[in-house]
Design an enzyme around this catalytic site. Structure first.
Site, short mmCIF file in Angstrom:
data_model
loop_
_atom_site.label_atom_id
_atom_site.label_comp_id
_atom_site.label_asym_id
_atom_site.label_seq_id
_atom_site.Cartn_x
_atom_site.Cartn_y
_atom_site.Cartn_z
N ASP A 69 -93.12 -18.99 -41.01
CA ASP A 69 -93.78 -18.41 -39.83
C ASP A 69 -92.76 -18.03 -38.77
OD1 ASP A 69 -93.11 -20.94 -38.95
OD2 ASP A 69 -95.05 -21.34 -37.99
N SER A 70 -91.47 -18.28 -39.05
CA SER A 70 -90.40 -17.74 -38.20
C SER A 70 -90.48 -16.23 -38.16
CB SER A 70 -89.02 -18.20 -38.70
OG SER A 70 -88.88 -17.95 -40.07
N ASP A 77 -95.74 -20.64 -45.16
CA ASP A 77 -96.06 -21.54 -44.05
C ASP A 77 -97.52 -21.42 -43.63
OD1 ASP A 77 -93.87 -23.07 -43.39
OD2 ASP A 77 -93.04 -21.59 -41.99
N LYS A 102 -96.58 -24.83 -46.76
CA LYS A 102 -95.77 -25.80 -46.01
C LYS A 102 -96.44 -26.07 -44.68
CE LYS A 102 -91.49 -24.68 -44.25
NZ LYS A 102 -91.71 -24.73 -42.80
N GLU A 144 -85.74 -30.69 -40.45
CA GLU A 144 -85.14 -29.75 -39.49
C GLU A 144 -84.49 -30.48 -38.32
OE1 GLU A 144 -87.31 -26.21 -38.51
OE2 GLU A 144 -85.92 -25.70 -36.89
O1 KIV Z 1 -90.49 -20.79 -40.53
C1 KIV Z 1 -89.36 -21.03 -40.99
O2 KIV Z 1 -88.52 -20.16 -41.19
C2 KIV Z 1 -89.04 -22.42 -41.33
C3 KIV Z 1 -87.60 -22.74 -41.60
C4 KIV Z 1 -86.87 -22.79 -40.32
C5 KIV Z 1 -87.45 -23.98 -42.38
O3 KIV Z 1 -89.89 -23.24 -41.33
#
Ligand code: KIV
Length: 264
Positions: free
Chosen positions: A43-44, A82, A111, A180
Site C-alpha cells: 500500500d506504499s 497489502d 499482508k 519494519e
Molecule cells: O507497503 C509497503 O511497501 C510495505 C513495505 C514497506 C514492507 O509494506
C-alpha cells in the site's frame, strides 16, 4: 513457468536469504520478476505512485487494480498484496475484503499491519484458509506524518512486546512476518525463535529475507526524506531526465520523428 508458493518460500528459511521487492505496475513487475522470490503489491503505492502524504487513503479498489496488473504481467514470484488501512477492523470486514482482494487479483497472500488487537483477526483469516502474512514493528498505516516514525526495540519493554507479538502471530497462523524498522538484535532474536521466515525492512541483515520499496532502490526518494535503511542502487530520475531532455530537444528541432519513425 510455475509460480512459487508459500511452501517454496518457507522452505528457504535457514537455506538462503529471501529476496522481496514491492511492485505496483505491469512494466516494473515484468522487468524485475526473474531476480526476486516475492513481489509485494504494497500500500506504499499511495505515497510512491499517487503522491499521497501517507497510506491512510489507499482504498481496496486501488489495491485491486494494481494487484491484478502485477499478477497478469508476471509468472514466477510469490505475490503478496497489502490490506489497506481500516479494511480489517473486524473479522467480517477482514474476511470479506481479503476474499475480494484475492479473488479479483489472484495474488496468493494478503499482508496485514498487525498489533496485539489484530491477532484474533489473523487467526480467523487463517482458519478460513486465507493465506495471511503479518507486518510488525513500524506500521506505516498508523502514521499520518512519516517524520514521526521511530525505530523500535531499543528498550526491554519493546523488545519483549515485539518478540511476544511475533510468537503469537505465528501461532495465529501467519505464514511469514515482515519486520519494519526494528533494531537488528531484536530482529535477529525474532528470526531465530520463530519457525516461519521473517522479511526485514530497516531491521538488519539477520532477517530471513529483505524487502525494499522498488522506487527507493531506483533513487526516486529525495535525499532529505530517504530513511537510513534505503540503499539506492540506481539514480533513475537522472537517467529519465537525460532521455526526456533529448526527446524534448529533438521535437523542438524537428529531428523527431525522422523518416525511420514515420509511415509512408
Ligand atoms: O507497503 C509497503 O511497501 C510495505 C513495505 C514497506 C514492507 O509494506
Amino acid at each position: 513457468m510455475k509460480r512459487l508458493n508459500i511452501t517454496n518460500i518457507q522452505d528457504l528459511k535457514n537455506k538462503r536469504p529471501i529476496v522481496c521487492l514491492t511492485s505496483y505496475t505491469a512494466s516494473f513487475a515484468k522487468t524485475i520478476e526473474s531476480y526476486i522470490d516475492i513481489l509485494l503489491v504494497g500500500d506504499s503505492l499511495g505515497t510512491v505512485i499517487y503522491g499521497m502524504k501517507n497510506t491512510q487513503n489507499v482504498t481496496l479498489e486501488l489495491m485491486k487494480k494494481h494487484g491484478r496488473a502485477v499478477i497478469k504481467s508476471t509468472q514466477r514470484p510469490f505475490t503478496i498484496i497489502d490490506m489497506p488501512f481500516q479494511s480489517f477492523r473486524n473479522k467480517k470486514d477482514a474476511y470479506n475484503n481479503a476474499k475480494q482482494l484475492l479473488a479479483f487479483t489472484s495474488c496468493q497472500s494478503i499482508k496485514i499491519e498487525a498489533g496485539q488487537r489484530d491477532i484474533n483477526i489473523i487467526e480467523y483469516l487463517a482458519k478460513k484458509k486465507i493465506n495471511v502474512i503479518s507486518h510488525i514493528g513500524v506500521r506505516p498505516q498508523s502514521f499520518r506524518d512519516f517524520s514521526k516514525i521511530k525505530i523500535l526495540g531499543r528498550n526491554s519493554y519493546e523488545r519483549k512486546r515485539l518478540i511476544n507479538l511475533a510468537l503469537k502471530l505465528q501461532d495465529a497462523g501467519s505464514s511469514l512476518i515482515f519486520l519494519e524498522c526494528i533494531v537488528e538484535d531484536v530482529a535477529k532474536e525474532i528470526s531465530s525463535i520463530i519457525d516461519i521466515p521473517t522479511i526485514g525492512i530497516g531491521s538488519g541483515v539477520n532477517c530471513d529475507g529483505q524487502v525494499l520499496v522498488i522506487n527507493d532502490l531506483l533513487g526516486f526518494n529525495s535525499d532529505f526524506s530517504r530513511p537510513k535503511f534505503v540503499k539506492t542502487y540506481l539514480n533513475m530520475p537522472s537517467q529519465i531526465k537525460k532521455a526526456v531532455k533529448k526527446f524534448s530537444q529533438e521535437v523542438r528541432m524537428k529531428k523527431f520523428p525522422s523518416k525511420k519513425y514515420s509511415y509512408k
